[in-house]
Scaffold this active site. Structure first.
Site, PDB file in Angstrom:
ATOM      1  N   HIS A  48     -15.360  11.220  10.000  1.00 20.24           N
ATOM      2  CA  HIS A  48     -14.897  10.425  11.143  1.00 20.24           C
ATOM      3  C   HIS A  48     -15.108   8.929  10.928  1.00 20.24           C
ATOM      4  O   HIS A  48     -14.193   8.115  11.120  1.00 20.24           O
ATOM      5  CB  HIS A  48     -15.627  10.897  12.391  1.00 20.24           C
ATOM      6  CG  HIS A  48     -15.145  10.309  13.662  1.00 20.24           C
ATOM      7  ND1 HIS A  48     -15.681   9.169  14.208  1.00 20.24           N
ATOM      8  CD2 HIS A  48     -14.176  10.710  14.512  1.00 20.24           C
ATOM      9  CE1 HIS A  48     -15.066   8.894  15.349  1.00 20.24           C
ATOM     10  NE2 HIS A  48     -14.153   9.808  15.549  1.00 20.24           N
TER      11      HIS A  48
ATOM     12  N   ASP B 110     -21.100   5.123  13.901  1.00 24.74           N
ATOM     13  CA  ASP B 110     -20.327   6.371  13.798  1.00 24.74           C
ATOM     14  C   ASP B 110     -21.078   7.370  12.916  1.00 24.74           C
ATOM     15  O   ASP B 110     -22.303   7.428  12.955  1.00 24.74           O
ATOM     16  CB  ASP B 110     -18.940   6.033  13.214  1.00 24.74           C
ATOM     17  CG  ASP B 110     -17.847   6.934  13.747  1.00 24.74           C
ATOM     18  OD1 ASP B 110     -17.850   8.121  13.386  1.00 24.74           O
ATOM     19  OD2 ASP B 110     -16.999   6.458  14.510  1.00 24.74           O
TER      20      ASP B 110
ATOM     21  N   ASN C 217     -11.376  12.416  25.345  1.00 23.10           N
ATOM     22  CA  ASN C 217     -10.278  13.321  25.019  1.00 23.10           C
ATOM     23  C   ASN C 217     -10.018  14.445  26.002  1.00 23.10           C
ATOM     24  O   ASN C 217      -9.351  15.408  25.660  1.00 23.10           O
ATOM     25  CB  ASN C 217     -10.575  14.002  23.681  1.00 23.10           C
ATOM     26  CG  ASN C 217     -11.123  13.064  22.663  1.00 23.10           C
ATOM     27  OD1 ASN C 217     -10.667  11.938  22.558  1.00 23.10           O
ATOM     28  ND2 ASN C 217     -12.098  13.505  21.923  1.00 23.10           N
TER      29      ASN C 217
ATOM     30  N   ASP D 259     -10.423   2.626  -1.599  1.00 27.01           N
ATOM     31  CA  ASP D 259      -9.660   1.781  -0.685  1.00 27.01           C
ATOM     32  C   ASP D 259     -10.558   1.010   0.278  1.00 27.01           C
ATOM     33  O   ASP D 259     -10.063   0.325   1.179  1.00 27.01           O
ATOM     34  CB  ASP D 259      -8.659   2.636   0.109  1.00 27.01           C
ATOM     35  CG  ASP D 259      -7.317   1.944   0.277  1.00 27.01           C
ATOM     36  OD1 ASP D 259      -7.148   0.835  -0.256  1.00 27.01           O
ATOM     37  OD2 ASP D 259      -6.434   2.500   0.959  1.00 27.01           O
TER      38      ASP D 259
ATOM     39  N   ASP E  49       0.836  -1.202   0.000  1.00 21.34           N
ATOM     40  CA  ASP E  49       0.000   0.000   0.000  1.00 21.34           C
ATOM     41  C   ASP E  49       0.870   1.250   0.000  1.00 21.34           C
ATOM     42  O   ASP E  49       1.855   1.340   0.745  1.00 21.34           O
ATOM     43  CB  ASP E  49      -0.933  -0.016   1.208  1.00 21.34           C
ATOM     44  CG  ASP E  49      -1.821  -1.238   1.204  1.00 21.34           C
ATOM     45  OD1 ASP E  49      -2.957  -1.153   0.728  1.00 21.34           O
ATOM     46  OD2 ASP E  49      -1.357  -2.303   1.665  1.00 21.34           O
TER      47      ASP E  49
ATOM     48  N   SER F 238     -10.573   7.988  19.411  1.00 26.84           N
ATOM     49  CA  SER F 238     -11.425   7.453  18.350  1.00 26.84           C
ATOM     50  C   SER F 238     -10.608   6.674  17.336  1.00 26.84           C
ATOM     51  O   SER F 238     -11.112   5.775  16.673  1.00 26.84           O
ATOM     52  CB  SER F 238     -12.146   8.593  17.625  1.00 26.84           C
ATOM     53  OG  SER F 238     -13.253   9.027  18.354  1.00 26.84           O
TER      54      SER F 238
ATOM     55  N   TYR G 204     -18.827   1.242  30.814  1.00 26.37           N
ATOM     56  CA  TYR G 204     -19.712   0.127  31.141  1.00 26.37           C
ATOM     57  C   TYR G 204     -18.902  -1.161  31.216  1.00 26.37           C
ATOM     58  O   TYR G 204     -17.986  -1.380  30.413  1.00 26.37           O
ATOM     59  CB  TYR G 204     -20.817  -0.011  30.100  1.00 26.37           C
ATOM     60  CG  TYR G 204     -21.810   1.131  30.105  1.00 26.37           C
ATOM     61  CD1 TYR G 204     -22.399   1.560  31.285  1.00 26.37           C
ATOM     62  CD2 TYR G 204     -22.145   1.782  28.926  1.00 26.37           C
ATOM     63  CE1 TYR G 204     -23.306   2.606  31.291  1.00 26.37           C
ATOM     64  CE2 TYR G 204     -23.052   2.826  28.922  1.00 26.37           C
ATOM     65  CZ  TYR G 204     -23.621   3.240  30.112  1.00 26.37           C
ATOM     66  OH  TYR G 204     -24.511   4.276  30.115  1.00 26.37           O
TER      67      TYR G 204
END
Length: 629
Positions: free
Chosen positions: A387, A354, A479, A363, A320, A541, A491
């Site tokens: 995101h 998300d 964050n 890709d 790649d 994330s 949890y």
């Protein structure tokens, strides 16, 4: 001894066995490897600004690399083609890559040129003059058989640059004007994700439900001894039969006897992988029943005795484009060695709850299943933020295809679920609905790179719904450099992921606490991005999908493992970065793909999980006693 007394004795024996194994297999206590530091608010803001700048800079570099590759490919594939063919190629390239604002094709033999999307952006006289200056410099460069790349420049309120390539024979040249809006998108994205601006805006939501991105450095060396044999090898055998090849019926008999799937055939030999026998047992079985020409262990991935003991299995280096230069995160967790043991399976689905995913990203071609949009259930789960596409690429971007980045999993299918809207935020309902939908559609792993600090029973019920259906749920810690628990990461049914720095330390802005299970790479992670581009983003994330992808590889290698066992394997085989055992900064340590897959094996229950299996047997025995008396 009566039946009741025998059962009680069995319970006592099993309980003692659990105690012995728990003591024997607990993590070794050793000196603290790294101590975490918690920056003050001023330091944290400075570090986040530096990280944002680094993300934008890395995104700029990797996209310039990607564009140059596309221009070289265009020169190669259109050599000798007609003007109509060249025009069609250019049109297709620009349709798939909207940031290519203009393409100019030059035939140096005929002195003819063609321009596609020929209207230049218009700015002030000074800006237009600068644009023409760089264009003329590009033309001069390729006339001299040189490639060219201009600095970034502003036209209006947008940023551009020119890049130019010429083919080896010198017959053709191509110049491209590139719109760099992705840099503004990444900067805006990270301002929110790193909490450098209020997000979401005050009053927009009563309870925030935002994807928790941290900015983290992480280039960690995860060497460890590989002295013990891998379960993967222990369950395999290479066999060459005396009479050539066995019949289909004989292969079915063998498969039933040793509990195996269809063997791999290499030349005259067959590689069998058993679900219940180790090599010694396999050898005895084949020698006694089939009298083969020879049997031997499957040594394919074993290292030489003279190799560095920390290198593990042979390294698979994908081709790649951006892998070697930008994807430091994969070697850091021994992904390349791990690929020798598992590259994933299309049967094991990893859901990404998300902002959605770009369905036609080159890709991610063939990697995505039809997903769901919990925001607008009549629309496809398209990504209008970036995101979710980035998270999906970390997990499963096409690997070894010469394009862009390498995903951690080669074959696991990704199920995109849009639960966050175009601001990157969502409600408890949409996230809970997305989780339940993914579990019902057969996801075996769910990644949640999102969170807030509200302990919602509704969201917890959705998490438990998935967990009770044997799903491994993975979530980013957050964050804000705080010890306050974030949800859903905190949890108990969720594997909570923090992020580490390039020095193997707690990222300065990563959330922490006693609920953290593991850490993973999260700083300037190169991955797929909307408009068929690539971006480097930082955050927990970005750390979380490393762990979700590992869970997918484990479940592909050993489908017999429960979600609880998969989570236990990932924590017990993490590389300890802090105080011995679990601590609030790193959990059990940074995940190690190769080491975890070694422990996962392919058939028998791994030794370290034996106590859990005994525990389940105890539970069954208790229920049996209850019903009997």
């Amino acid at each position: 001894m009566s039946r009741k007394n025998a059962m009680i004795a069995g319970l006592i024996t099993a309980a003692f066995t659990i105690a012995v194994f728990t003591y024997t297999l607990r993590p070794d206590g050793g000196p603290a490897l790294r101590q975490a530091s918690v920056p003050n608010p001023h330091q944290e803001k400075t570090i986040k600004k530096t990280a944002l700048t680094q993300d934008v800079s890395s995104t700029d570099r990797l996209n310039r690399t990607d564009v140059s590759k596309h221009l070289r490919t265009m020169l190669s594939e259109t050599d000798g083609k007609t003007p109509e063919d060249i025009s069609a190629y250019a049109k297709q390239l620009q349709q798939g890559h909207g940031h290519i604002a203009m393409l100019m094709w030059i035939d140096f033999r005929t002195k003819q040129s063609s321009t596609f999307k020929s209207s230049f952006p218009e700015g002030s006289d000074q800006e237009n003059k600068r644009l023409l200056k760089y264009l003329n410099t590009a033309k001069t460069a390729i006339q001299r058989h040189q490639s060219y790349e201009s600095p970034s420049f502003i036209i209006g309120n947008k940023k551009y640059y020119f890049t130019a390539q010429r083919d080896r024979e010198g017959h053709y040249g191509v110049i491209a004007l590139i719109n760099q809006r992705i840099l503004d998108r990444v900067a805006e994205h990270q301002l929110k994700n790193l909490r450098l601006i209020p997000y979401p805006k005050e009053g927009k939501y009563r309870v925030e439900s935002i994807h928790a991105d941290t900015l983290k450095e992480l280039t960690v060396k995860t060497g460890h001894d590989n002295e013990n044999a891998s379960h993967y090898y222990e369950n395999e055998i290479v066999v060459r039969f005396k009479n050539g090849h066995p019949t289909a019926g004989q292969l079915q008999t063998i498969a039933a006897d040793i509990r195996s799937k269809e063997p791999r055939k290499l030349g005259y030999a067959y590689i069998f992988r058993s679900g219940k026998m180790n090599y010694t047992q396999l050898k005895a079985y084949f020698d006694q029943k089939w009298h083969p020409q020879y049997t031997e262990p499957h040594y394919m991935y074993l290292t030489n005795d003279t190799a560095d003991e920390n290198t593990g299995a042979a390294v698979i280096t994908p081709n790649d484009l951006l892998f070697s230069t930008y994807q430091w995160n994969l070697p850091a967790i021994e992904t390349e060695q791990g690929w020798n043991l598992s590259k994933g399976s299309k049967e094991v689905i990893v859901a990404v709850v998300d902002t959605g995913v770009q369905a036609n990203h080159p890709d991610l071609k063939g990697q995505l299943l039809a997903g769901y949009n919990a925001i607008t259930n009549t629309s496809p789960p398209n990504d209008d933020v970036g995101h979710g596409t980035h998270v999906a690429g970390i997990i499963g971007a096409l690997t070894n295809n010469g394009e862009g980045v390498a995903g951690i999993s080669w074959y696991n299918k990704i199920l995109p679920v849009k639960a966050l809207d175009n601001s990157g935020a969502g409600t408890t309902y949409s996230v809970a609905e997305g989780i339940i939908w993914a579990a019902d559609k057969g996801a075996k792993v769910i990644n949640l790179s999102l969170g807030n600090y509200a302990d919602s029973q509704f969201l917890h019920d959705a998490i438990k719904y998935a967990y009770d259906r044997d799903v491994v749920v993975v979530s980013a810690a957050g964050n804000d450099n705080t010890e306050r628990p974030g949800y859903p990461a905190a949890y108990p049914e969720v594997l909570a992921v923090a992020a580490t720095s390039a020095n193997g330390e707690k990222a300065s802005f990563s959330n922490y606490g006693d609920y953290i299970d593991v850490a993973a790479p999260g700083e300037s992670i190169a991955s797929t991005y909307p408009d068929s581009q690539y971006a480097a983003l930082s955050g927990t994330s970005m750390a979380s999908p490393h762990v979700a992808a590992l869970a997918g590889l484990v479940r592909s290698l050993n489908p017999a493992l429960t979600n609880k066992e998969v989570m236990a394997l990932m924590t017990s085989n993490a590389v300890d970065l802090g105080d011995p055992g679990q601590d609030k900064y790193y959990g059990w340590g940074q995940v190690d793909i190769y080491k975890t897959l070694q422990a996962a094996g392919g058939g028998e229950v791994p030794l370290q999980l034996f106590p859990q299996h005994v525990g389940r047997q105890l539970k069954t025995l208790r229920q049996s006693l209850k019903s009997s008396y």
